[in-house]
Design a protein around this motif. Sequence first.
Motif: not given
Length: 142
Positions: A57, A101, A97-98, A8-9
């Motif tokens: 991350f 976002n 993945d990010h 997760k960031p």
Amino acid sequence: MEVLPKTKPVLLSTQVQLHTYWPQIEPLLANSPIAVEFPPAEILNNALRGQMFLFAFVTEQDDVEMVMVLTATPSVTLPTVNIVTVAGKNLKQIVADHWENFKGWCAMTGARAIDAYVPDRLEGFVGNLGLKRETVHVRLGL
């Protein structure tokens, strides 16, 4: 096939966050090519002054897998987020993945463009993310 940890960031927006994650971030930055221009201590000082922004991350165990260092270029016509460097493990997977976002975060902060300098070998990867070559960076070392 190896299963990569989910991340997760975390935007390191406070001094406490920066100092908490720094012991994991510093070695990643020290081994990145940008360390020649921006040694890790300079990045930390710039982040503490609000001149650079860091996304860590992290896994569920709070291990930093990747760090992204950013700056902003204010402009009336084209405010820009500049990716200074990305360092860590599983870079391509974490970025993939990010990425959507991250683009959303950039837009919400008022940016209208994302810039990055990358080695030629990564042009195809960043092209898949939507970044296109616009200029060629040249330098004369003195």
